[in-house]
Design a protein around this motif. Structure first.
Motif, PDB file in Angstrom:
ATOM      1  N   VAL A 208       0.848  -1.200   0.000  1.00  9.03           N
ATOM      2  CA  VAL A 208       0.000   0.000   0.000  1.00  9.03           C
ATOM      3  C   VAL A 208       0.884   1.251   0.000  1.00  9.03           C
ATOM      4  N   VAL A 209       1.909   1.250   0.849  1.00 10.26           N
ATOM      5  CA  VAL A 209       2.815   2.405   0.905  1.00 10.26           C
ATOM      6  C   VAL A 209       3.491   2.608  -0.450  1.00 10.26           C
ATOM      7  N   GLY A 210       3.887   1.490  -1.066  1.00  8.20           N
ATOM      8  CA  GLY A 210       4.510   1.571  -2.391  1.00  8.20           C
ATOM      9  C   GLY A 210       3.586   2.221  -3.407  1.00  8.20           C
ATOM     10  N   TYR A 211       2.328   1.774  -3.425  1.00 10.52           N
ATOM     11  CA  TYR A 211       1.350   2.350  -4.357  1.00 10.52           C
ATOM     12  C   TYR A 211       1.173   3.847  -4.093  1.00 10.52           C
ATOM     13  N   LEU A 212       1.011   4.184  -2.798  1.00 10.10           N
ATOM     14  CA  LEU A 212       0.786   5.590  -2.433  1.00 10.10           C
ATOM     15  C   LEU A 212       1.966   6.438  -2.875  1.00 10.10           C
ATOM     16  N   ALA A 213       3.183   5.939  -2.605  1.00 15.80           N
ATOM     17  CA  ALA A 213       4.373   6.696  -2.959  1.00 15.80           C
ATOM     18  C   ALA A 213       4.415   6.943  -4.458  1.00 15.80           C
ATOM     19  N   TYR A 214       4.060   5.912  -5.224  1.00 14.04           N
ATOM     20  CA  TYR A 214       4.088   6.068  -6.675  1.00 14.04           C
ATOM     21  C   TYR A 214       3.123   7.173  -7.128  1.00 14.04           C
ATOM     22  N   VAL A 215       1.900   7.142  -6.591  1.00 11.69           N
ATOM     23  CA  VAL A 215       0.908   8.151  -6.991  1.00 11.69           C
ATOM     24  C   VAL A 215       1.390   9.553  -6.597  1.00 11.69           C
ATOM     25  N   ILE A 216       1.989   9.665  -5.420  1.00 12.82           N
ATOM     26  CA  ILE A 216       2.475  10.972  -4.975  1.00 12.82           C
ATOM     27  C   ILE A 216       3.597  11.463  -5.881  1.00 12.82           C
ATOM     28  N   VAL A 217       4.518  10.547  -6.223  1.00 14.88           N
ATOM     29  CA  VAL A 217       5.618  10.934  -7.114  1.00 14.88           C
ATOM     30  C   VAL A 217       5.079  11.413  -8.457  1.00 14.88           C
ATOM     31  N   VAL A 218       4.114  10.658  -9.004  1.00 15.60           N
ATOM     32  CA  VAL A 218       3.536  11.077 -10.287  1.00 15.60           C
ATOM     33  C   VAL A 218       2.907  12.458 -10.153  1.00 15.60           C
ATOM     34  N   ALA A 219       2.184  12.672  -9.054  1.00 20.84           N
ATOM     35  CA  ALA A 219       1.499  13.951  -8.859  1.00 20.84           C
ATOM     36  C   ALA A 219       2.505  15.105  -8.800  1.00 20.84           C
ATOM     37  N   ILE A 220       3.707  14.823  -8.293  1.00 25.51           N
ATOM     38  CA  ILE A 220       4.711  15.885  -8.212  1.00 25.51           C
ATOM     39  C   ILE A 220       5.401  16.084  -9.549  1.00 25.51           C
ATOM     40  N   VAL A 221       5.795  14.962 -10.176  1.00 25.51           N
ATOM     41  CA  VAL A 221       6.574  15.053 -11.411  1.00 25.51           C
ATOM     42  C   VAL A 221       5.707  15.425 -12.607  1.00 25.51           C
ATOM     43  N   LYS A 222       4.519  14.806 -12.686  1.00 25.62           N
ATOM     44  CA  LYS A 222       3.639  15.077 -13.822  1.00 25.62           C
ATOM     45  C   LYS A 222       2.281  15.543 -13.318  1.00 25.62           C
ATOM     46  N   PRO A 223       2.188  16.803 -12.919  1.00 27.76           N
ATOM     47  CA  PRO A 223       0.946  17.291 -12.292  1.00 27.76           C
ATOM     48  C   PRO A 223      -0.288  17.059 -13.163  1.00 27.76           C
ATOM     49  N   ASN A 224      -0.111  17.020 -14.484  1.00 24.76           N
ATOM     50  CA  ASN A 224      -1.265  16.854 -15.358  1.00 24.76           C
ATOM     51  C   ASN A 224      -1.880  15.466 -15.272  1.00 24.76           C
ATOM     52  N   ALA A 225      -1.068  14.489 -14.835  1.00 28.87           N
ATOM     53  CA  ALA A 225      -1.571  13.119 -14.793  1.00 28.87           C
ATOM     54  C   ALA A 225      -2.459  12.890 -13.579  1.00 28.87           C
ATOM     55  N   ALA A 226      -2.253  13.683 -12.522  1.00 30.13           N
ATOM     56  CA  ALA A 226      -3.038  13.498 -11.307  1.00 30.13           C
ATOM     57  C   ALA A 226      -3.394  14.859 -10.721  1.00 30.13           C
ATOM     58  N   PRO A 227      -4.280  15.587 -11.407  1.00 34.46           N
ATOM     59  CA  PRO A 227      -4.560  16.960 -10.986  1.00 34.46           C
ATOM     60  C   PRO A 227      -5.423  17.027  -9.727  1.00 34.46           C
ATOM     61  N   ALA A 228      -5.490  18.231  -9.169  1.00 41.65           N
ATOM     62  CA  ALA A 228      -6.384  18.450  -8.036  1.00 41.65           C
ATOM     63  C   ALA A 228      -7.823  18.414  -8.541  1.00 41.65           C
ATOM     64  N   VAL A 229      -8.719  17.973  -7.680  1.00 39.77           N
ATOM     65  CA  VAL A 229     -10.115  17.869  -8.066  1.00 39.77           C
ATOM     66  C   VAL A 229     -10.751  19.261  -8.057  1.00 39.77           C
ATOM     67  N   ALA A 230     -11.574  19.501  -9.089  1.00 39.33           N
ATOM     68  CA  ALA A 230     -12.147  20.839  -9.228  1.00 39.33           C
ATOM     69  C   ALA A 230     -13.215  21.131  -8.167  1.00 39.33           C
ATOM     70  N   ASP A 231     -14.133  20.155  -7.976  1.00 39.88           N
ATOM     71  CA  ASP A 231     -15.214  20.439  -7.029  1.00 39.88           C
ATOM     72  C   ASP A 231     -14.729  20.226  -5.595  1.00 39.88           C
ATOM     73  N   ARG A 232     -14.614  21.311  -4.874  1.00 38.26           N
ATOM     74  CA  ARG A 232     -14.120  21.230  -3.496  1.00 38.26           C
ATOM     75  C   ARG A 232     -15.264  21.397  -2.529  1.00 38.26           C
ATOM     76  N   GLU A 233     -14.979  20.992  -1.335  1.00 41.90           N
ATOM     77  CA  GLU A 233     -15.952  21.193  -0.266  1.00 41.90           C
ATOM     78  C   GLU A 233     -15.209  21.889   0.859  1.00 41.90           C
ATOM     79  N   PRO A 234     -15.721  23.018   1.365  1.00 38.52           N
ATOM     80  CA  PRO A 234     -15.021  23.661   2.475  1.00 38.52           C
ATOM     81  C   PRO A 234     -15.028  22.738   3.695  1.00 38.52           C
ATOM     82  N   LEU A 235     -13.951  22.768   4.461  1.00 36.70           N
ATOM     83  CA  LEU A 235     -13.824  21.871   5.606  1.00 36.70           C
ATOM     84  C   LEU A 235     -14.650  22.368   6.785  1.00 36.70           C
ATOM     85  N   THR A 236     -15.951  22.260   6.667  1.00 35.95           N
ATOM     86  CA  THR A 236     -16.803  22.684   7.761  1.00 35.95           C
ATOM     87  C   THR A 236     -16.924  21.539   8.766  1.00 35.95           C
ATOM     88  N   PRO A 237     -17.284  21.858  10.016  1.00 35.35           N
ATOM     89  CA  PRO A 237     -17.499  20.791  11.001  1.00 35.35           C
ATOM     90  C   PRO A 237     -18.546  19.790  10.530  1.00 35.35           C
TER      91      PRO A 237
END
Lengths: 458, 177
Positions: A208-237
């Motif tokens: 699991v850690v290996g998978y997570l690390a890979y996704v994080i690395v991709v998100a850093i190196v190739k931001p277009n492959a794993a972009p931030a989600v457009a629809d956000r929700e404010p962190l309300t209680p």
């Protein structure tokens, strides 16, 4: 010729299997035909066949495998009551605003789902239906999205409490006793399902850690492959509260089930029964329990259980015929003639199991292949828990590997038609590399699997 | 022919629709065992054995229904690409050469075994256990009987045009839908 009959039997079974007739019938029927030929040519002793009723009764009265239908019930209940979907939506909202966040939540939900179902295929399908559209809609690269889902979907075999590990634990425990009796140890050590569960924890989490690390690395190196989600929700209680409401109950259920097994408070069967009831209550509380849904759950439980145990019965007949032709001695001779001892033997078994993973799934390999090879390997001094985890991760890798990997077929079946198969293959490659990496690490450091059980059970 | 198929299908479906509820009973009985043991410190060998009976009956009586519903896993490496008459022939050969001999063999080889359990009305080896081991062992005969019955229907279905193998084609091991 006669001394190679067991190998011919095995090869013919594999060939007949590929004709697509149900596995259980193929195993039993082909073995029976071979026994018939053996009886006619006088190379097979009918006494082996007369042990069949006793073997069947052994299947009926097997105490360990009673946990299987209960765990299946629990998994199907959680799946059908849409708890996983809700979880994914909530986690997606939490992590989504970060780059790669959706990928991370898919892996985390997949891990939870895997821990609760543990049947090959089901998690890949569920995740493919829920997560793939969400990831594609949010502009994730199709290769990354499909690779993540395939890999996470196969985690079900290794993350306890997995049905696959229960079956493997049962088979390994009898193989271990057999191996020790042959070595003249008459008060043999035992290996239990709980040992295997504990042993799987560290390697499973490493994956699991290996998978997570890979996704994080991709998100850093190739931001277009794993972009931030457009629809956000404010962190309300309020949002946090609803997140907890969705997340905590299933998490607690799984932790309780697993914890009671690992601490030895409950047998796997007892824990599975309570887990199944817990899932039922969860569904009720979430307002998802209808008569119709309950009917679907018991029906799926019946079918999956019948499928597994009919294979067990087919494999019982196969193993009688295999032994009747002298298969045990043959395998033993082959292994002891190998240069390089345990290392080569283990390598050979791993390669064979990897290749068999293309045509057979976990249940068949555990019931058919493991009883043949495990006693020999264990007699050579291989640790049973390590062997079990190596087999599990190896098979998981095999299920991911193109072109025959099961997980790929399952995802292909539910993925949108315009997602090219080539993309799917490209997407799983990095995950296969992670798998192989962990497998090599585990091969080099068996303590990764054996340390924790030693600490807990001494 | 169609009426024979639908009669058998109905019988098998009926068994499946009854037997599947044993799964729920199993869950409840297992929990009862746990509660009796941990909350009231009561042993319950008979109840524990009844879980085993429910479990055995679930798959021994449900196997034929699972076949009818396409729930038995197949290796479809080649199969999925086969078209025309080929899957139907594979199905026919499989039923005649594999299923029927295995079921007949199981009946033949287990008959004595089950009969002798009936002759002495075999009980559990535990004093507090259930006295119905002969009924449990009878499942060994009921499995091949139910499978043979369904085999007739499945064999005849391969001669029906179009939909002959739809159940088989949509089946896939761990998927349950």
């Amino acid at each position: 010729m006669t001394e190679f009959m067991p190998l011919i039997l095995f090869a013919v079974v594999c060939i007949v299997l590929m004709c697509g007739f149900p596995v259980a019938f193929t195993l039993a029927g082909t073995s029976l035909l071979f026994a018939g030929i053996g009886l006619l040519t006088g190379t097979f002793d009918a006494a082996f066949l007369s042990a069949m009723p006793n073997r069947l009764f052994g299947v009926l009265s097997n105490q360990i495998l009673i946990a299987v239908p209960l765990f299946v019930f629990m998994g199907v209940m959680l799946e059908k009551s849409r708890i996983a979907e809700q979880l994914l939506r909530n986690l997606g909202l939490l992590f989504g605003p970060a780059r790669g966040g959706l990928g991370i939540s898919v892996i985390l939900v997949g891990m939870l789902l895997a821990a609760s179902t543990g049947i090959v295929g089901a998690p890949v399908v569920t995740m493919g239906l829920i997560s793939l559209p969400a990831m594609l809609r949010n502009q994730y690269s199709p290769a990354l999205a499909s690779g993540t889902i395939c890999a996470t979907g196969t985690l079900g075999q290794i993350i306890p409490p997995s049905t696959a590990l229960i079956i493997l634990g049962d088979v390994l425990s009898s193989a271990y006793q057999q191996a020790q009796l042959k070595m003249g140890i008459f008060s043999p050590d035992t290996v239990s399902v709980a040992d295997l569960f504990v042993g799987a924890l560290v390697p499973g989490l490493l994956l699991v850690v290996g998978y997570l690390a890979y996704v994080i690395v991709v998100a850093i190196v190739k931001p277009n492959a794993a972009p931030a989600v457009a629809d956000r929700e404010p962190l309300t209680p309020r949002f946090l509260l609803s997140l907890l409401q969705g997340l905590l109950p299933p998490l607690l259920l799984i932790v309780a089930v697993l914890g009671s097994i690992l601490t030895g408070k409950a047998t796997p069967t007892e824990a599975a029964g309570i887990g199944a009831l817990g899932a039922l209550i969860l569904a009720l509380v979430y307002g998802q329990l209808t008569v119709q849904r309950l009917r679907e759950v018991v029906d799926a439980t019946l079918q999956v259980t019948s499928m597994i145990f009919l294979i067990f019965i087919g494999a019982a007949l196969f193993s009688l015929v295999f032994r009747g032709f002298g298969g045990e001695e043959l395998v033993h001779d082959i292994f002891s003639d190998l240069p390089g001892g345990v290392f080569t033997a283990m390598l050979l078994v791993m390669v064979v199991i990897f290749l068999l993973g293309f045509i057979l799934d976990f249940i068949e390999i555990t019931f058919v292949v493991v009883p043949i090879v495990a006693p020999v390997l264990l007699a050579m001094g291989v640790d049973p828990v390590w062997l079990g985890i190596m087999i599990a991760i190896n098979l998981q890798t095999s299920f991911l590997t193109p072109p025959f990997g099961f997980a790929l077929f399952y995802l292909r079946g539910v993925a949108p038609a315009d997602l090219p198969t080539r993309t799917l293959y490209k997407g799983v490659m990095p995950f296969i590399a992670i798998q192989v990496g962990i497998l090599l690490l585990l091969a080099a450091f068996p303590q990764l699997a054996t340390w924790l059980p030693d600490q807990i059970y001494g | 022919m169609n009426s024979l198929i639908s009669t058998i299908d109905q019988i098998t479906r009926l068994t499946g629709h009854c037997v599947r509820w044993l799964a729920l009973l199993m869950v409840l009985a297992t929990c009862a065992v746990v509660i009796l043991r941990y909350a009231f410190d009561l042993p319950s060998i008979a109840l524990q054995e009844s879980v085993m009976y429910l479990h055995s009956a679930l798959f021994m009586l449900g196997a034929a229904y699972t076949w009818q519903q396409g729930g038995h896993v197949r290796v479809d490496v080649f199969y999925r690409n086969w078209i025309g008459e080929r899957p139907a022939w594979a199905e026919r050969l499989g039923i005649v050469l594999l299923v029927v001999p295995v079921c007949v063999f199981l009946l033949w080889v287990s008959w004595e075994y089950v009969a002798s359990a009936w002759a002495i009305r075999e009980k559990s080896q535990e004093a507090a256990g259930l006295p119905f081991v002969y009924l449990l062992k009878s499942l060994i005969l009921l499995l091949p009987i139910l499978l043979l019955l369904q085999a007739i229907a499945e064999f005849l279905k391969t001669f029906r045009p179009d939909e002959s193998l739809t159940a088989a084609n949509t089946s896939n091991g761990g998927q349950h839908d």
